[in-house]
Motif scaffolding. Structure first.
Motif, mmCIF file in Angstrom:
data_model
loop_
_atom_site.group_PDB
_atom_site.id
_atom_site.type_symbol
_atom_site.label_atom_id
_atom_site.label_comp_id
_atom_site.label_asym_id
_atom_site.label_seq_id
_atom_site.Cartn_x
_atom_site.Cartn_y
_atom_site.Cartn_z
ATOM 1 N N ALA A 82 -31.946 -10.056 29.262
ATOM 2 C CA ALA A 82 -32.904 -10.236 28.173
ATOM 3 C C ALA A 82 -33.134 -11.725 27.906
ATOM 4 O O ALA A 82 -34.270 -12.152 27.679
ATOM 5 C CB ALA A 82 -32.415 -9.535 26.908
ATOM 6 N N THR A 83 -32.079 -12.501 27.948
ATOM 7 C CA THR A 83 -32.214 -13.947 27.750
ATOM 8 C C THR A 83 -33.008 -14.559 28.897
ATOM 9 O O THR A 83 -33.865 -15.423 28.676
ATOM 10 C CB THR A 83 -30.827 -14.618 27.648
ATOM 11 N N ALA A 84 -32.750 -14.113 30.121
ATOM 12 C CA ALA A 84 -33.499 -14.609 31.275
ATOM 13 C C ALA A 84 -34.983 -14.256 31.150
ATOM 14 O O ALA A 84 -35.858 -15.070 31.460
ATOM 15 C CB ALA A 84 -32.922 -14.038 32.570
ATOM 16 N N ALA A 85 -35.278 -13.054 30.667
ATOM 17 C CA ALA A 85 -36.671 -12.640 30.490
ATOM 18 C C ALA A 85 -37.357 -13.476 29.414
ATOM 19 O O ALA A 85 -38.519 -13.886 29.574
ATOM 20 C CB ALA A 85 -36.743 -11.156 30.142
ATOM 21 N N ILE A 86 -36.672 -13.736 28.307
ATOM 22 C CA ILE A 86 -37.234 -14.560 27.236
ATOM 23 C C ILE A 86 -37.544 -15.967 27.758
ATOM 24 O O ILE A 86 -38.615 -16.515 27.489
ATOM 25 C CB ILE A 86 -36.260 -14.638 26.031
ATOM 26 N N ALA A 87 -36.614 -16.555 28.506
ATOM 27 C CA ALA A 87 -36.831 -17.901 29.049
ATOM 28 C C ALA A 87 -38.019 -17.921 30.010
ATOM 29 O O ALA A 87 -38.846 -18.838 29.976
ATOM 30 C CB ALA A 87 -35.573 -18.397 29.755
ATOM 31 N N THR A 88 -38.127 -16.896 30.844
ATOM 32 C CA THR A 88 -39.222 -16.823 31.805
ATOM 33 C C THR A 88 -40.566 -16.680 31.097
ATOM 34 O O THR A 88 -41.549 -17.348 31.451
ATOM 35 C CB THR A 88 -39.003 -15.646 32.781
ATOM 36 N N ILE A 89 -40.621 -15.832 30.088
ATOM 37 C CA ILE A 89 -41.864 -15.652 29.327
ATOM 38 C C ILE A 89 -42.227 -16.934 28.582
ATOM 39 O O ILE A 89 -43.394 -17.315 28.517
ATOM 40 C CB ILE A 89 -41.733 -14.463 28.354
ATOM 41 N N ALA A 90 -41.225 -17.625 28.046
ATOM 42 C CA ALA A 90 -41.491 -18.876 27.332
ATOM 43 C C ALA A 90 -42.059 -19.939 28.267
ATOM 44 O O ALA A 90 -42.949 -20.699 27.887
ATOM 45 C CB ALA A 90 -40.220 -19.390 26.667
ATOM 46 N N VAL A 91 -41.578 -19.988 29.501
ATOM 47 C CA VAL A 91 -42.068 -20.992 30.448
ATOM 48 C C VAL A 91 -43.470 -20.659 30.928
ATOM 49 O O VAL A 91 -44.361 -21.506 30.931
ATOM 50 C CB VAL A 91 -41.105 -21.132 31.653
ATOM 51 N N PHE A 92 -43.687 -19.416 31.327
ATOM 52 C CA PHE A 92 -44.964 -19.067 31.958
ATOM 53 C C PHE A 92 -45.988 -18.459 31.002
ATOM 54 O O PHE A 92 -47.165 -18.398 31.324
ATOM 55 C CB PHE A 92 -44.735 -18.133 33.144
#
Length: 135
Positions: A82-92
């Motif tokens: 979930a943290t990895a998904a949040i970081a990915t969405i925040a970047v892209f």
């Protein structure tokens, strides 16, 4: 010669960080477009995992961010994916910002490895590739 360009992990992380810093400013001959910042910082994060003491804190930021979410009982069950998904969405998903993209891109490799599963595949593959080229 043990690699293609023989920088070492610490040297390569320092060179990439300096290149990114010079390129973000956009006032020099090197120009890094805001859309490319996450990729540069992701590479820096991969190199930092194998670098010396100057870079050792960078990989731990991702796991500390995840631990902050996991330790919050108000959220409920929280997994590293979930943290990895949040970081990915925040970047892209958000507009490019050099500071945001550089920080999240640099902590993403350790965060993705911590999440495991499919998240770990890009980091494992690219880390092996980068290490063979620069070490």
């Amino acid at each position: 010669m043990s690699s293609l360009i023989a920088l070492g992990s610490g040297g390569a992380a320092t060179v990439a960080t300096f290149y990114l810093y010079v390129g973000i400013r956009g006032k020099n001959k090197i120009d890094v477009k805001p859309d490319n910042v996450p990729y540069w910082s992701y590479g820096i994060g991969l190199l930092a995992a194998n670098a010396g003491a100057a870079f050792q804190q960078l990989p731990t930021i991702g796991t500390q961010l995840n631990d902050a979410f996991q330790g919050n009982p108000a959220i409920g069950e929280w997994k590293p994916g979930a943290t990895a998904a949040i970081a990915t969405i925040a970047v892209f998903g958000l507009a490019p910002r050099a500071w945001k993209d550089a920080l999240l891109g640099a902590i993403s490799p350790s965060l993705f490895v911590y999440a495991g599963g499919l998240w770990a595949i890009p980091g494992s593959f690219l880390s092996s590739l980068l290490t063979s080229v620069v070490a």
